[in-house]
Design a protein around this motif. Structure first.
Motif, mmCIF file in Angstrom:
data_model
loop_
_atom_site.group_PDB
_atom_site.id
_atom_site.type_symbol
_atom_site.label_atom_id
_atom_site.label_comp_id
_atom_site.label_asym_id
_atom_site.label_seq_id
_atom_site.Cartn_x
_atom_site.Cartn_y
_atom_site.Cartn_z
ATOM 1 N N TYR A 81 3.905 -7.818 7.612
ATOM 2 C CA TYR A 81 4.719 -6.643 7.647
ATOM 3 C C TYR A 81 5.989 -6.833 7.114
ATOM 4 C CZ TYR A 81 6.592 -3.241 11.218
ATOM 5 O OH TYR A 81 7.293 -2.013 11.889
ATOM 6 N N ALA A 82 6.143 -6.254 6.134
ATOM 7 C CA ALA A 82 7.290 -6.748 4.942
ATOM 8 C C ALA A 82 8.269 -5.572 5.080
ATOM 9 C CB ALA A 82 6.901 -6.947 3.725
ATOM 10 N N ASN A 83 8.623 -4.960 6.362
ATOM 11 C CA ASN A 83 9.587 -4.265 6.686
ATOM 12 C C ASN A 83 10.730 -4.932 7.327
ATOM 13 O OD1 ASN A 83 11.592 -2.199 7.061
ATOM 14 N ND2 ASN A 83 10.007 -0.522 7.392
ATOM 15 N N PRO A 84 11.745 -5.196 6.874
ATOM 16 C CA PRO A 84 12.735 -5.940 7.592
ATOM 17 C C PRO A 84 13.395 -5.424 8.678
ATOM 18 C CG PRO A 84 13.436 -5.965 5.259
ATOM 19 C CD PRO A 84 12.288 -4.928 5.411
ATOM 20 N N VAL A 85 13.208 -4.100 9.118
ATOM 21 C CA VAL A 85 13.456 -3.491 10.152
ATOM 22 C C VAL A 85 12.431 -2.782 10.502
ATOM 23 C CG1 VAL A 85 15.325 -1.643 11.081
ATOM 24 C CG2 VAL A 85 15.940 -3.119 9.173
ATOM 25 N N PHE A 130 -2.790 -7.466 2.097
ATOM 26 C CA PHE A 130 -1.802 -6.335 1.900
ATOM 27 C C PHE A 130 -0.360 -6.328 2.634
ATOM 28 C CE2 PHE A 130 -6.192 -5.456 1.860
ATOM 29 C CZ PHE A 130 -6.443 -4.667 0.728
ATOM 30 N N ASP A 131 0.455 -5.659 1.977
ATOM 31 C CA ASP A 131 1.806 -5.506 2.568
ATOM 32 C C ASP A 131 1.929 -4.150 3.084
ATOM 33 O OD1 ASP A 131 4.518 -4.435 2.185
ATOM 34 O OD2 ASP A 131 5.208 -5.805 0.740
ATOM 35 N N VAL A 132 2.318 -4.140 4.470
ATOM 36 C CA VAL A 132 2.440 -3.042 5.135
ATOM 37 C C VAL A 132 3.798 -2.945 5.567
ATOM 38 C CG1 VAL A 132 -0.034 -2.578 5.695
ATOM 39 C CG2 VAL A 132 1.642 -4.166 7.096
ATOM 40 N N ALA A 133 4.336 -1.566 5.857
ATOM 41 C CA ALA A 133 5.662 -1.327 6.569
ATOM 42 C C ALA A 133 5.656 -0.771 7.664
ATOM 43 C CB ALA A 133 6.546 -0.643 5.206
ATOM 44 N N ILE A 186 0.856 -1.425 0.079
ATOM 45 C CA ILE A 186 0.045 -0.104 -0.082
ATOM 46 C C ILE A 186 0.824 1.371 -0.065
ATOM 47 C CG2 ILE A 186 -1.899 -1.368 0.944
ATOM 48 C CD1 ILE A 186 -1.633 0.609 3.580
ATOM 49 N N LYS A 187 2.177 1.157 0.221
ATOM 50 C CA LYS A 187 2.879 2.442 0.133
ATOM 51 C C LYS A 187 2.831 3.215 -0.957
ATOM 52 C CE LYS A 187 7.692 1.002 -1.164
ATOM 53 N NZ LYS A 187 7.682 -0.608 -1.135
ATOM 54 N N ALA A 188 2.547 2.225 -2.194
ATOM 55 C CA ALA A 188 2.637 2.974 -3.517
ATOM 56 C C ALA A 188 1.347 3.696 -3.587
ATOM 57 C CB ALA A 188 2.359 1.674 -4.707
ATOM 58 N N ASN A 189 0.473 3.485 -3.248
ATOM 59 C CA ASN A 189 -0.745 4.320 -2.892
ATOM 60 C C ASN A 189 -1.896 3.688 -2.014
ATOM 61 O OD1 ASN A 189 -3.088 6.210 -3.493
ATOM 62 N ND2 ASN A 189 -2.443 6.539 -5.535
ATOM 63 N N PRO A 190 -1.965 4.385 -0.817
ATOM 64 C CA PRO A 190 -2.961 3.765 0.162
ATOM 65 C C PRO A 190 -4.432 4.675 0.046
ATOM 66 C CG PRO A 190 -1.467 5.479 1.106
ATOM 67 C CD PRO A 190 -0.997 5.628 -0.425
ATOM 68 N N HIS A 191 -4.848 5.152 -1.128
ATOM 69 C CA HIS A 191 -5.960 6.055 -1.226
ATOM 70 C C HIS A 191 -7.222 4.991 -0.970
ATOM 71 C CE1 HIS A 191 -9.407 8.223 -2.841
ATOM 72 N NE2 HIS A 191 -8.646 9.254 -2.645
ATOM 73 N N PRO A 192 -8.011 5.278 -0.111
ATOM 74 C CA PRO A 192 -8.989 4.375 0.360
ATOM 75 C C PRO A 192 -10.021 3.694 -0.902
ATOM 76 C CG PRO A 192 -9.497 6.602 1.355
ATOM 77 C CD PRO A 192 -8.025 6.830 0.770
ATOM 78 N N GLU A 193 -9.899 4.594 -2.083
ATOM 79 C CA GLU A 193 -10.769 4.242 -3.274
ATOM 80 C C GLU A 193 -9.907 3.022 -3.818
ATOM 81 O OE1 GLU A 193 -13.932 4.784 -3.845
ATOM 82 O OE2 GLU A 193 -14.177 6.188 -2.078
ATOM 83 N N ILE A 194 -8.530 2.822 -3.596
ATOM 84 C CA ILE A 194 -7.858 1.559 -4.012
ATOM 85 C C ILE A 194 -7.849 0.709 -2.987
ATOM 86 C CG2 ILE A 194 -5.446 1.253 -4.550
ATOM 87 C CD1 ILE A 194 -4.879 3.881 -5.655
ATOM 88 N N LEU A 195 -8.079 1.053 -2.016
ATOM 89 C CA LEU A 195 -7.990 -0.292 -0.760
ATOM 90 C C LEU A 195 -9.345 -0.878 -0.889
ATOM 91 C CD1 LEU A 195 -6.158 1.492 2.124
ATOM 92 C CD2 LEU A 195 -5.245 -0.050 0.337
ATOM 93 N N LYS A 196 -10.452 -0.091 -1.211
ATOM 94 C CA LYS A 196 -11.725 -0.644 -1.071
ATOM 95 C C LYS A 196 -12.007 -1.574 -2.104
ATOM 96 C CE LYS A 196 -14.669 3.319 -0.204
ATOM 97 N NZ LYS A 196 -15.462 4.192 -0.696
ATOM 98 N N PRO A 197 -11.665 -1.486 -3.376
ATOM 99 C CA PRO A 197 -11.964 -2.556 -4.310
ATOM 100 C C PRO A 197 -11.010 -3.804 -3.957
ATOM 101 C CG PRO A 197 -11.103 -0.762 -5.531
ATOM 102 C CD PRO A 197 -11.471 -0.316 -4.017
ATOM 103 N N MET A 198 -9.683 -3.507 -3.580
ATOM 104 C CA MET A 198 -8.734 -4.490 -3.288
ATOM 105 C C MET A 198 -9.204 -5.392 -2.156
ATOM 106 S SD MET A 198 -6.504 -4.489 -5.392
ATOM 107 C CE MET A 198 -4.864 -5.234 -4.862
ATOM 108 N N ILE A 199 -9.937 -4.642 -1.093
ATOM 109 C CA ILE A 199 -10.589 -5.737 -0.009
ATOM 110 C C ILE A 199 -11.822 -6.475 -0.442
ATOM 111 C CG2 ILE A 199 -11.878 -5.233 2.165
ATOM 112 C CD1 ILE A 199 -10.146 -2.709 2.562
#
Ligand SMILES: *Cc1c(COP(=O)(O)O)cnc(C)c1O
Length: 408
Positions: A95-99, A72-75, A53-66
């Protein structure tokens, strides 16, 4: 055959939307989000998709994906809590942030996120302390100098050290579930993936020999935005990756973390020329959107955006394009070939959805560009168009007959 280059609105709609909402304006197509997700599902049927979602976390993108059942990949804690607040179960997140930060691990605990990556011993201790039940994936370093943005410079364990670190994590009592890699952004050939799969296959085998049976492979993101200037066959690229997954990773659960591919082609920017001047014999065009706004991708993602003008002329000039702020860094493109422009001219920027508004700021008091959803805006525009065209037809009886003839 016209290449599928994604969502792009026409001149009439651009003008009507600019008039109705002002500029800068972002037009988002949720249909295009669906298409992009379905394309990955089609060619990589075994793969569980975690949208980065770092590429674009706009709710109207998240909604259709949900709605379509994506994961989801979060960091960061912020991304975890954002999804949690709109009802996405922690089970659907990695949670795909190695640190990881303390806040991020706390958010995992509170929101039920139990999948994460690691690439160092310190991380093993952090995870053991706060989220010991997690399924953890080793982030492997896979060199890819051809990547548009090579993330392997910052993250990942070298293949030589991978097994040792996984065994250390196992020794500490953690559930070492698999391996994750990220070949780097905007990868336009299957080769870097196939190379990474070779490396991973070997490590899977070595691990099994020591009694560590890995069950998950995460092939990361990097799937390219299909821009027309780039000559590659995306379905073929996915077919090659999928064939290799079937060959070498049968029975392994496969995940992927696409970011830009999902959202890149789903957004168009409409921006206006607000100032024109000439320097060194070349025109300079000042736009109402700049490097601190949607064009932040020029800086952070080294992206070269297409600018489409609707000027009806064959004349071309080489021009500089800059943003509205008072900072001289705020210059997006130099030597860009364009039709000559005037104040109030409108430009359309397609494929503007990834690493654009996500990294935009409000520096210098310029607000972030407003979003409208195309599938809704279209309906609002329609009555105005119909009225316009009927008025035009009413003064022309022949056209009127043709128009209604066409309807019947
Ligand atoms: C940024 C990132 C992604 C998404 O990359 P894209 O090039 O947008 O597909 C996926 N996984 C990880 C770990 C990332 O950091």
């Amino acid at each position: 055959m016209r290449k599928n280059i994604g969502f792009q609105i026409g001149q009439d709609a651009v003008e009507a939307l600019a008039k109705a909402h002002g500029t800068p304006l972002l037009i988002l197509s949720s249909k295009q989000i669906e298409k992009n997700y379905q394309c990955l599902r089609k060619y990589l049927p075994r793969v569980r998709i975690f949208y980065a979602i770092k590429a674009n976390p706009h709710p109207e993108i998240l909604k259709p994906m949900i709605r379509m059942g994506a994961s989801f990949d979060v960091a960061s804690d912020g991304e975890i809590r954002l999804l949690n607040e709109i009802g996405v179960a922690g089970e659907r997140l990695i949670y795909a942030n190695p640190v990881k930060t303390g806040g991020g691990l706390k958010a995992c605990r509170e929101c039920g996120v139990g999948k994460m990556t690691f690439d160092s011993v310190t991380e093993i201790y952090k995870i053991k302390e706060t989220c010991p039940e997690s399924a953890i994936l080793l982030r492997l370093c896979v060199d890819n100098s051809s990547a548009h943005v090579d993330l392997n410079k910052k993250f990942g364990v070298s293949p030589e050290n991978a097994l040792k670190l996984m065994l250390k994590a196992k020794e500490e009592g953690l559930d070492v579930a698999g391996i994750a890699f990220h070949v780097g952004s905007q990868t336009t050939s299957a080769d870097p993936y196939l190379h990474a799969l070779d490396l991973t296959r070997k490590i899977f085998e070595e691990a099994e020999e020591t009694g560590l049976k890995l069950r998950i492979l995460d092939i990361g993101g990097g799937f390219p935005i299909p821009e027309p200037s780039m000559n590659f066959n995306f379905p073929e690229m996915l077919r090659q990756i999928n064939a290799r997954l079937d060959e070498d990773f049968a029975g392994v659960e496969i995940w992927a973390e696409p970011g830009r591919y999902i959202c890149g082609t789903s957004v168009n920017l409409i921006t206006s020329v607000i100032g024109v001047t000439e320097r060194g014999g070349q025109p300079w065009y000042f736009l109402d959107e700049g490097l601190y706004g949607t064009f932040s991708g020029v800086l952070f993602d080294q992206w070269d955006f297409r600018l489409i003008s609707f000027k009806n002329t064959k004349e071309r000039v080489s021009a500089t394009f800059c943003g509205p702020s008072c900072d001289s860094l705020d210059i997006m493109f130099r030597g860009r070939i364009t039709a000559p422009l005037e104040v109030n001219d409108i430009l359309l920027v397609p494929a503007c959805g990834a690493y654009t508004s996500a990294s935009a700021t409000t520096f210098n008091g310029f607000g972030k560009a407003e979003f409208v959803v195309w599938e809704q805006a279209k309906k609002e525009l329609l009555p105005a168009w119909v009225i316009d065209s009927l008025t035009a037809l009413a003064v022309n009886p022949t056209a009127m007959i043709l128009f209604f003839g066409a309807l019947i």
